[in-house]
Scaffold this motif. Structure first.
Motif, PDB file in Angstrom:
ATOM      1  N   GLY B 102       0.815  -1.212   0.000  1.00 13.93           N
ATOM      2  CA  GLY B 102       0.000   0.000   0.000  1.00 13.93           C
ATOM      3  C   GLY B 102       0.845   1.257   0.000  1.00 13.93           C
ATOM      4  N   ASN B 103       0.639   2.097   1.005  1.00 12.39           N
ATOM      5  CA  ASN B 103       1.373   3.358   1.121  1.00 12.39           C
ATOM      6  C   ASN B 103       2.747   3.198   1.776  1.00 12.39           C
ATOM      7  OD1 ASN B 103      -0.661   5.776   0.504  1.00 12.39           O
ATOM      8  ND2 ASN B 103      -1.807   4.127   1.480  1.00 12.39           N
ATOM      9  N   TYR B 104       3.121   1.985   2.104  1.00 16.96           N
ATOM     10  CA  TYR B 104       4.368   1.756   2.843  1.00 16.96           C
ATOM     11  C   TYR B 104       5.428   1.094   1.978  1.00 16.96           C
ATOM     12  CZ  TYR B 104       1.953   3.222   7.020  1.00 16.96           C
ATOM     13  OH  TYR B 104       1.281   3.973   7.943  1.00 16.96           O
ATOM     14  N   ILE B 105       6.605   1.686   1.988  1.00 23.06           N
ATOM     15  CA  ILE B 105       7.734   1.145   1.241  1.00 23.06           C
ATOM     16  C   ILE B 105       8.735   0.552   2.233  1.00 23.06           C
ATOM     17  CG2 ILE B 105       8.959   3.395   1.185  1.00 23.06           C
ATOM     18  CD1 ILE B 105       9.890   2.589  -1.669  1.00 23.06           C
ATOM     19  N   SER B 106       9.222  -0.635   1.897  1.00 21.73           N
ATOM     20  CA  SER B 106      10.201  -1.300   2.763  1.00 21.73           C
ATOM     21  C   SER B 106      11.589  -1.154   2.157  1.00 21.73           C
ATOM     22  CB  SER B 106       9.859  -2.783   2.890  1.00 21.73           C
ATOM     23  OG  SER B 106      10.914  -3.475   3.530  1.00 21.73           O
ATOM     24  N   ASP B 107      12.579  -0.844   2.986  1.00 21.05           N
ATOM     25  CA  ASP B 107      13.935  -0.883   2.454  1.00 21.05           C
ATOM     26  C   ASP B 107      14.530  -2.262   2.708  1.00 21.05           C
ATOM     27  OD1 ASP B 107      14.913  -0.950   5.033  1.00 21.05           O
ATOM     28  OD2 ASP B 107      16.082   0.902   4.863  1.00 21.05           O
ATOM     29  N   HIS B 108      15.781  -2.426   2.317  1.00 18.94           N
ATOM     30  CA  HIS B 108      16.398  -3.746   2.335  1.00 18.94           C
ATOM     31  C   HIS B 108      16.643  -4.214   3.776  1.00 18.94           C
ATOM     32  CE1 HIS B 108      18.315  -7.125   0.602  1.00 18.94           C
ATOM     33  NE2 HIS B 108      19.558  -6.696   0.602  1.00 18.94           N
ATOM     34  N   ASP B 109      16.654  -3.271   4.728  1.00 14.76           N
ATOM     35  CA  ASP B 109      16.816  -3.628   6.146  1.00 14.76           C
ATOM     36  C   ASP B 109      15.463  -3.744   6.859  1.00 14.76           C
ATOM     37  OD1 ASP B 109      19.931  -3.397   6.819  1.00 14.76           O
ATOM     38  OD2 ASP B 109      19.407  -1.899   5.313  1.00 14.76           O
ATOM     39  N   HIS B 110      14.423  -3.768   6.047  1.00  6.28           N
ATOM     40  CA  HIS B 110      13.052  -3.931   6.544  1.00  6.28           C
ATOM     41  C   HIS B 110      12.571  -2.772   7.406  1.00  6.28           C
ATOM     42  CE1 HIS B 110      13.338  -8.505   5.619  1.00  6.28           C
ATOM     43  NE2 HIS B 110      13.453  -7.727   4.577  1.00  6.28           N
ATOM     44  N   ASN B 111      13.126  -1.610   7.171  1.00  3.07           N
ATOM     45  CA  ASN B 111      12.483  -0.402   7.668  1.00  3.07           C
ATOM     46  C   ASN B 111      11.273  -0.159   6.775  1.00  3.07           C
ATOM     47  OD1 ASN B 111      14.524   0.444   9.689  1.00  3.07           O
ATOM     48  ND2 ASN B 111      15.839   0.518   7.865  1.00  3.07           N
ATOM     49  N   LEU B 112      10.162   0.171   7.401  1.00  2.00           N
ATOM     50  CA  LEU B 112       8.925   0.344   6.634  1.00  2.00           C
ATOM     51  C   LEU B 112       8.499   1.806   6.751  1.00  2.00           C
ATOM     52  CD1 LEU B 112       7.161  -1.661   5.026  1.00  2.00           C
ATOM     53  CD2 LEU B 112       5.724  -1.893   7.049  1.00  2.00           C
ATOM     54  N   LEU B 113       8.533   2.517   5.630  1.00  2.00           N
ATOM     55  CA  LEU B 113       8.276   3.959   5.663  1.00  2.00           C
ATOM     56  C   LEU B 113       6.974   4.308   4.946  1.00  2.00           C
ATOM     57  CD1 LEU B 113      11.360   3.732   6.284  1.00  2.00           C
ATOM     58  CD2 LEU B 113      11.639   5.922   5.099  1.00  2.00           C
ATOM     59  N   LEU B 114       6.251   5.248   5.520  1.00  2.00           N
ATOM     60  CA  LEU B 114       5.114   5.827   4.802  1.00  2.00           C
ATOM     61  C   LEU B 114       5.695   6.573   3.599  1.00  2.00           C
ATOM     62  CD1 LEU B 114       2.035   6.483   4.811  1.00  2.00           C
ATOM     63  CD2 LEU B 114       2.617   8.595   6.022  1.00  2.00           C
ATOM     64  N   ASP B 115       5.212   6.255   2.415  1.00  2.00           N
ATOM     65  CA  ASP B 115       5.840   6.774   1.194  1.00  2.00           C
ATOM     66  C   ASP B 115       4.979   7.871   0.570  1.00  2.00           C
ATOM     67  OD1 ASP B 115       7.369   7.223  -0.996  1.00  2.00           O
ATOM     68  OD2 ASP B 115       7.172   5.218  -1.866  1.00  2.00           O
ATOM     69  N   VAL B 116       5.378   9.114   0.777  1.00  2.00           N
ATOM     70  CA  VAL B 116       4.641  10.218   0.146  1.00  2.00           C
ATOM     71  C   VAL B 116       5.456  10.827  -1.003  1.00  2.00           C
ATOM     72  CG1 VAL B 116       3.234  10.716   2.173  1.00  2.00           C
ATOM     73  CG2 VAL B 116       5.440  11.888   1.900  1.00  2.00           C
TER      74      VAL B 116
END
Lengths: 516, 516
Positions: B102-116
């Protein structure tokens, strides 16, 4: 799928087996709806080895089948409808790809033609190829399709692996980096930009900053920030249709007229006489004159030439070849004058000439600076080796998508299949067989087949035809989709899965038209 | 899938059911491997109606989760590897798209960020969207991926239907034809070519042929065949990075420096003062001066101006807005001087401004001549209405692929989902809510949020930040991926599935950074 079922049903009572088979059948129907029939039936899996006799596609027809005029009634109706919303004047055939298979293309009226034009030389493995169907149904593809990244900003963690698994594994010798793009025009223009930035970097001196004047003048499209620099191309060359690439394209007025262009130079490209062995001295002279023209332009043009762009075989312009010696000479001149050599392999790359890259035929002492690709790669971009071709700062060479990972997965699978089936060597062999057949025909019909060329260049074969457009049209009536280029050339661009029995069908069809 | 199983297992004895469930589970595992988990579990299907409270993505997390520095250790290692073969200096995050949702992007270290920021404003429906997953697994997609046509020559029989099912169904009012392309730059350059050909067609007179001199001079990149004609753009405008589009791009020197360009004019674009209601008179004056500049350049430039290209909201250059009145004035001037109006909706199109096309806000009396699109369309091209914008002959506007039917299928599904979920109105509503929140924050933190803009423009909101780059970086530490533009602007580009609860998370995160 059936084998999975067999393995899992060993311990089941008879009724359960029947039920499991029913479920399985429902699933198969589902799969049949979701995939072309071959994926469910496994009848179409390509063979595992190169053989000129065993077909790669087991369920290819034994030959073309022409049932109606082309375009037939269904196609005509569809063209009329399409024309209301989309320009159809360049339309050749309206196609049914679900009915196309291997080397055969189906039109909307279910005429099935041997396709030796292959979407303007861009289909490498044939229609409805099972290996491509497999990657197209994979979780990697799903991910690439639905989560399209801005590759320069947010690449996926497996991007290195994806690049190394294919696109970089076939990088031309000496070139180990890639900038991915969208189309041949895009690839060439990004290569030109890299060349211009490299040129100015060298002029400025390593580590030097931009001046205030450069920064501000660039915003006004003025010197010195927006410099007068040129890309040199060759007469009859084709490098794309966007503004920079079109300025290097010199194929036909229809490609260029009414479009503003950069005042960049064009050198003469050799026009060789055939058969080559009869005109060795004249051709050597021609090539040496062309090289002199290159050097004259580089040293006398009104502005510096940053790069020379050249096709290994000029394609769109008329299928013009030159010898390895010419290209070695060109490399020497570019090195001598600090001009980059960009080899445009958009049409010649990916196996069709009997080498993976056509410039592999040249045995250069130093590799080209940049090699561009598209078409049979089903994606695009440029390779380079010199790390200084990465611009001095981030974001100078950049765009939102920088390619399409979905199409890169397709290219990677194409590369695997080319390796698995040894399709480059196969194409060299089939090309030699086809060339011999055409050579025989050219002796029987010397007016119809003039300047036969492409010997030793895989299936990249062409000739001049006195009534080319009529010839191409007649070929459809005998079941072959074939293309032209330049003013009078017939160009053959079969796929890499084109085999000797297809060559026989093609040769027979050509003769049929000549005799008619 | 489970419901299918339930329906089919009614008549089965218990053992058979158990076995069928086992088979089903095996299949589910198989499917899980082949698809993101949601496709197998159905837990993630978007809701059927617009509600500010019910999440579109049922299995989105309740908020961001930051576990490591960004980039973390795994990302750093991956970036190092990638850098050997692919320029990583513009890299923002290395991502795990299979973990993004959905609105969340994961980086390779599995940080999950709200992606605006959403892949530079190019993701409309969120990561791993189930509707996109469905079309990506369809037989149509398989066909489009493995049988890529040269659309201008060999379109598929269902091409009309495909175009009408989506891409043309949302064509801007008055524009009923489309030329499909590959990227925003490509779309704009093809539009410029159409404008130049139209210009010369009008000059020449309908039905007139090219002269011999035009034909031959075009091949030398010389007048009259290669004419001096211009596309006018605006200061701070961004229209792409290829040679023609880059000549109209005026965003930053880093985009332009060292690249030869056409000597085309740039007009002043309004720089409005905020809040708008306080500076109504000054802003009206500013806009009228800019329009005067447009007219001055059109009538005084060293060569004729064939078209004006304009973004409804200048994005890359710094998120600069102008009023509908300005654009109506621009339309009037272009009509008065026989200059085409090209509206570049590459970034503004497809819903983000609270209208499907941003220029729908203008209420023009006559539609623009050409509207270009890309980004959230996930494919590209230009719309037009005037049939004379089809060049006089076939092959003048043409290229091998002319787009990618696989990506067109994705766009069509995006269009369907936008309609089904009423996402344009939803975005207008969420944008209003978000704007109000930012307005409150701007009053609390007037130094941190300056020139807040984008009221009534959906989620297309921006402000100037005194330490913009530091702010963007800090936002990652509180779990938000956010982008900038121009010299000092923070630009919000959330997806169309961005909801009020996401806005709350975003506002809270911003305040957290301000307070820190």
């Amino acid at each position: 799928m059936l084998s999975t079922l067999r393995a899992s049903s060993r311990a089941l009572p008879r009724a359960s087996i029947r039920r499991a088979v029913e479920i399985q059948q429902q699933r198969s129907i589902h799969n049949t709806l979701r995939r072309p029939a071959f994926a469910a039936t496994n009848a179409n899996v390509a063979v595992d080895s190169v053989s000129s006799h065993e077909p790669f596609y087991r369920n290819e027809p034994s030959g073309p089948s022409v049932k109606s005029a082309i375009p037939g009634p269904k196609s005509q109706a569809a063209i009329g409808e399409l024309d209301e919303v989309f320009d159809t004047r360049s339309l050749n055939m309206i196609c049914d790809y679900s009915k196309s298979i291997g080397n055969y293309i189906s039109d909307h009226d279910h005429n099935l033609l041997l396709d030796v034009y292959a979407q303007i030389a861009s289909i490498p493995l044939g229609y409805n190829n099972p290996a491509l169907a497999s990657i197209a149904s994979s979780p990697e593809m799903l991910n690439a399709l639905i989560n399209r990244p801005a590759l320069g900003n947010f690449p996926p963690a497996n991007w290195t692996e994806t690049l190394k698994a294919g696109i970089l594994a076939v990088a031309p010798s000496g070139l180990n980096q890639v900038f991915t793009g969208m189309s041949g025009s895009d690839a060439n223009e990004c290569a030109y930009k890299a060349a211009f930035m490299f040129h100015r970097r060298r002029d400025r001196g390593e580590g030097a900053s931009f001046t205030e004047e450069e920064l501000s003048s660039s915003m006004n499209n003025e010197k010195p920030g927006s410099p007068d620099l040129a890309i040199m191309s060759f007469r009859k060359g084709f490098h794309g249709r966007l503004f920079g690439s079109l300025s290097t394209t010199r194929s036909k007025p229809i490609h260029k007229i009414d479009i503003p262009s950069f005042k960049w130079p064009q050198a003469r490209f050799p026009h060789l006489k055939y058969p080559l062995e009869e005109f060795a001295a004249e051709n050597a002279k021609e090539e040496s004159e062309c090289l002199a023209d290159v050097e004259r332009l580089i040293t006398s043009w009104h502005c510096p030439v940053s790069a020379v762009v050249v096709e290994p075989i000029q394609s769109e312009g008329g299928d013009f070849h030159a010898s390895p010696k010419f290209f070695q000479g060109l490399r020497d001149i570019t090195l001598k004058h600090n001009v980059l050599l960009i080899v445009d392999e958009v049409q010649t790359g990916v196996g069709a000439t009997g080498k993976f890259w056509a410039h592999d035929h040249w045995n250069l002492t130093t590799p080209p600076d940049i090699v561009t690709f598209s078409k049979k790669a089903q994606t695009a971009g440029y390779y380079f080796g010199n790390p200084l071709l990465r611009p001095t700062m981030a974001y100078r060479q950049f765009n939102t998508w920088m390619g399409d990972p979905a199409r890169v997965l397709i290219f990677n699978t194409i590369i695997q299949e080319i390796g698995r089936l040894n399709l480059v060597q196969h194409t060299a062999n089939t090309g030699a067989y086809l060339y011999d057949g055409l050579d025989r025909l050219s002796k029987q019909y010397p007016t119809e087949i003039q300047n036969l060329r492409g010997k030793g260049q895989g299936t990249f074969i062409a000739w001049d035809s006195p009534q080319r457009d009529a010839f191409l049209k007649k070929m459809k009536t005998v079941g072959v989709n074939i293309g032209g280029c330049g003013d009078s050339a017939v160009r053959l661009r079969p796929m890499l899965v084109f085999q000797q029995h297809h060559a026989d069908i093609l040769l027979e069809a050509i003769e049929k038209v000549f005799k008619a």
